[in-house]
Enzyme design. Structure first.
Site, PDB file in Angstrom:
ATOM      1  N   SER A 133      38.001  33.896  40.512  1.00  0.00           N
ATOM      2  CA  SER A 133      36.749  33.766  41.461  1.00  0.00           C
ATOM      3  C   SER A 133      37.137  34.165  42.559  1.00  0.00           C
ATOM      4  CB  SER A 133      36.010  32.402  41.466  1.00  0.00           C
ATOM      5  OG  SER A 133      34.753  32.603  42.151  1.00  0.00           O
TER       6      SER A 133
ATOM      7  N   ASP B  71      29.116  37.696  33.295  1.00  0.00           N
ATOM      8  CA  ASP B  71      29.128  37.291  34.637  1.00  0.00           C
ATOM      9  C   ASP B  71      28.438  38.252  35.562  1.00  0.00           C
ATOM     10  OD1 ASP B  71      29.995  36.410  36.859  1.00  0.00           O
ATOM     11  OD2 ASP B  71      32.254  36.684  36.689  1.00  0.00           O
TER      12      ASP B  71
ATOM     13  N   HIS C 149      29.426  33.312  35.063  1.00  0.00           N
ATOM     14  CA  HIS C 149      30.833  33.178  36.033  1.00  0.00           C
ATOM     15  C   HIS C 149      31.624  32.096  35.690  1.00  0.00           C
ATOM     16  CE1 HIS C 149      33.467  34.157  39.407  1.00  0.00           C
ATOM     17  NE2 HIS C 149      33.195  33.055  39.791  1.00  0.00           N
TER      18      HIS C 149
END
Length: 402
Positions: free
Chosen positions: A147, A318, A351
């Protein structure tokens, strides 16, 4: 061997030009340093230095404050702490031991609040470099992050290209797109419009819990995919017995309190118990600000000095950090003649997949650390560079199985 420490790095000047007299950094290490086996792990937005399980740790803590990658990092795990010396440091601006807005300003004796300097991902990288210097670690065998931690990885490659042998950016991008920037804006406004925020100087009084709760709920929606939300919640009612004592509006008692509402309320409540609202403002600003090409002619130019190997992992479900965004980074690396591979994982978990599907994330990372990009668990989706005989087909797991 594991350690949990805090180190004072002394005076620190942020990239904004502002200086604080003392930057304390909370960090954890796992394994033994042997000179060439150091692996730096960069945590995600609300993560901590507690990346792997320690015998003395309280892993009952919610969210990423607990051992947030305990199924990937540890003895015998993908990032094996019996082979590698793993370092994870909490970033400046956070609230898990490293100096941030909630910390005491030694010059005033009061919490910094919003007098704390603006923080960038570049500041995170520079603080990590100073920490590693203090630990006696020079060149890294690898730097790994997911991330915004993956953005931290990319910043290492442009800022200290000679200090990294191998790198992995998981569920990350060279920059956020406009939709995510917009959602982060709304999340921050939720905090700053809370009457208890008080311009960021709320310490010692009521905290802006309602605003932080709404911000976290927006974040959770960003982290999940449509299909995972449909599978887990659908439109089902959570049942009358789960309705909060104080309905959010007068009509709420008539309409069903849905499972998805219950989930978001639960996550928000847990988050406000463990995180600081100002830190959320500062860290999301740092993420929004990051642009790999800033100060360079292009993304490729930013990566051109890196001579190691770069692995990008992305997930099909995602929409926060998309497959397409990861491929942009991979293409830029190839344009810069950097050895790079982009491994796409088939997943509908959104995600959060990089946290909750260790059996898909672990093998490519393990192979990268052990064998580089020649590892058999790494598949490059680029037709010009992929090996047709190379395949990796992980199995699915439930998003909420743990």
């Amino acid at each position: 061997m594991t350690t949990k420490e805090t180190i004072d790095l002394g005076e620190f000047q942020f990239l904004s030009g502002e200086t604080i007299p003392s930057l304390e950094v909370a960090y954890e290490t796992y394994g033994e340093f042997e000179g060439d086996n150091a692996v730096l792990i960069c945590h995600a937005l609300t993560g901590s230095a507690h990346v792997a399980r320690r015998p003395d740790a309280d892993d009952a803590t919610a969210g990423q404050a607990r051992a947030w990658w305990g199924d990937v990092v540890g003895p015998g795990k993908a990032i094996d702490t019996t082979e590698y010396y793993v370092v994870c440091a909490n970033v400046p601006g956070s609230c898990y031991g490293t100096t941030g807005p909630a910390s005491t300003n030694p010059e005033t004796g009061e919490p910094y609040g919003t007098d704390f300097p603006p923080v960038t991902i570049g500041d995170w990288t520079r603080a990590q470099r100073r920490l590693l210097d203090a630990l006696g670690v020079g060149r890294l065998h690898a730097v790994v992050g997911g991330s915004v931690g993956g953005m931290n990885v990319l910043d290492w490659l442009r800022r200290y290209p000679d200090d990294v042998d191998r790198a992995a950016g998981v569920a990350t991008a060279a920059r956020l797109d406009a939709q995510c920037l917009a959602l982060d804006t709304v999340a921050r406004r939720a905090i700053t419009s809370d009457p208890d925020w008080n311009g960021g100087h709320y310490y010692g009084g009521p905290e802006p819990e309602d605003g932080l709760a709404r911000a976290r709920q927006i974040g959770h929606i960003m982290y999940l995919s449509k299909s995972s939300m449909a599978r887990k919640f659908g439109r089902r009612s959570a049942g009358r017995e789960t309705v909060h004592e104080s309905p959010p509006d007068p009509a709420a008692a008539f309409f069903p309190y849905r499972e998805v509402e219950s989930y978001l309320d639960y996550q928000a409540e847990k988050f406000t118990d463990r995180f600081d609202a100002n830190s959320y403002l500062y860290l999301t600003r740092a993420m929004d600000d990051f642009d790999l090409s800033a100060g360079y002619e292009s993304d490729a130019d930013a990566l051109a000095a890196f001579e190691g190997e770069l692995l990008l992992l992305s997930f099909t479900g995602d929409w926060h950090f998309t497959v397409e965004q990861a491929e942009v980074v991979a293409e830029a690396a190839r344009e810069a003649d950097v050895d790079a591979a982009h491994h796409v994982v088939d997943s509908d978990h959104g995600h959060d997949a990089f946290l909750v599907e260790p059996e898909k994330v672990g093998p490519p990372l393990s192979e990268l650390l052990e064998n580089g990009l020649s590892g058999r668990a790494i598949t490059d989706t680029n037709p010009e560079t992929k090996d047709e005989d190379d395949s990796f087909a992980p199995v699915h797991t439930s998003l909420f199985s743990k």
